[in-house]
Write an enzyme that holds these catalytic residues in place. Structure first.
Site, mmCIF file in Angstrom:
data_model
loop_
_atom_site.group_PDB
_atom_site.id
_atom_site.type_symbol
_atom_site.label_atom_id
_atom_site.label_comp_id
_atom_site.label_asym_id
_atom_site.label_seq_id
_atom_site.Cartn_x
_atom_site.Cartn_y
_atom_site.Cartn_z
ATOM 1 N N ASP A 31 31.641 48.623 4.854
ATOM 2 C CA ASP A 31 32.926 48.294 4.250
ATOM 3 C C ASP A 31 32.708 47.325 3.091
ATOM 4 O O ASP A 31 31.907 46.397 3.185
ATOM 5 C CB ASP A 31 33.868 47.681 5.297
ATOM 6 N N ILE A 32 33.421 47.541 2.006
ATOM 7 C CA ILE A 32 33.236 46.720 0.805
ATOM 8 C C ILE A 32 33.742 45.288 1.031
ATOM 9 O O ILE A 32 33.273 44.359 0.379
ATOM 10 C CB ILE A 32 33.937 47.387 -0.403
ATOM 11 N N ASN A 87 43.117 52.956 11.705
ATOM 12 C CA ASN A 87 44.476 52.675 11.250
ATOM 13 C C ASN A 87 45.102 53.981 10.782
ATOM 14 O O ASN A 87 44.465 54.734 10.038
ATOM 15 C CB ASN A 87 44.457 51.656 10.113
ATOM 16 N N GLU A 95 45.211 51.983 4.616
ATOM 17 C CA GLU A 95 45.179 51.777 3.156
ATOM 18 C C GLU A 95 44.532 52.951 2.436
ATOM 19 O O GLU A 95 44.961 53.327 1.351
ATOM 20 C CB GLU A 95 44.433 50.485 2.825
ATOM 21 N N VAL A 96 43.489 53.494 3.006
ATOM 22 C CA VAL A 96 42.791 54.620 2.382
ATOM 23 C C VAL A 96 43.082 55.870 3.210
ATOM 24 O O VAL A 96 42.745 55.921 4.409
ATOM 25 C CB VAL A 96 41.273 54.372 2.294
ATOM 26 N N HIS A 100 39.120 57.435 8.681
ATOM 27 C CA HIS A 100 37.886 56.662 8.856
ATOM 28 C C HIS A 100 37.984 55.814 10.108
ATOM 29 O O HIS A 100 39.056 55.332 10.471
ATOM 30 C CB HIS A 100 37.608 55.785 7.637
ATOM 31 N N HIS A 102 36.693 52.362 11.676
ATOM 32 C CA HIS A 102 36.032 51.075 11.447
ATOM 33 C C HIS A 102 35.153 50.750 12.646
ATOM 34 O O HIS A 102 35.612 50.846 13.794
ATOM 35 C CB HIS A 102 37.062 49.943 11.341
#
Ligand code: 5GP
Ligand code: ZN
Length: 116
Positions: A31-32, A87, A95-96, A100, A102
């Site tokens: 994760d960025i 999420n 958000e994206v 995905h 996490h």
């Protein structure tokens, strides 16, 4: 593939990422903006926007992600456990919009899942 999707761009190599794992179906990358010493994302290469759009045809890749998560988490240093978070949608504060998972290892111990 979705031309405007940031994770599809990462999968295509158009945006750089720090890769954790890759095979024909899955990409895992750090994760960025990590929230923990171990924080990476596991994504299907197929563009599925969220769990709201997931269906029977996605069982294999979603199962593959979960089945691999523990091995990758331990390799990344989460030796005593970790949390998986997906999420979903507005309520889930996604958000994206490329599904995905996490993988979050730490802090030790993680806070309780949700406030009662
Ligand atoms: P969400 O809120 O959708 O579950 O989480 C999206 C996650 O993607 C966030 O933790 C965010 O830091 C991460 N992220 C967003 N853009 C990028 C990017 O360009 N590269 C990487 N590696 N992570 C990203
Ligand atoms: Zn995508």
């Amino acid at each position: 593939m979705d031309n405007n999707c940031i994770f599809c761009k990462i999968i295509r190599g158009e945006i750089p990422s720090r890769k954790v794992y890759e095979d024909e179906d899955i990409l895992a990358f750090h994760d960025i903006k990590p929230v923990a010493p171990v924080h990476f994302l596991m994504v299907p290469k197929l563009h599925i926007p969220s769990l709201m759009e997931a269906g029977q045809g996605h069982q294999a890749v979603l199962g593959k992600i979960l089945a691999l998560s523990g091995k990758l988490a331990q390799e990344q240093g989460a030796k005593d456990g970790f949390r998986t978070i997906i999420n979903t949608g507005r309520v889930g504060r996604q958000e994206v919009y490329h599904l995905h998972v996490h993988i979050i290892g730490g802090p030790d111990p993680l806070p309780a899942m949700l406030k009662r």
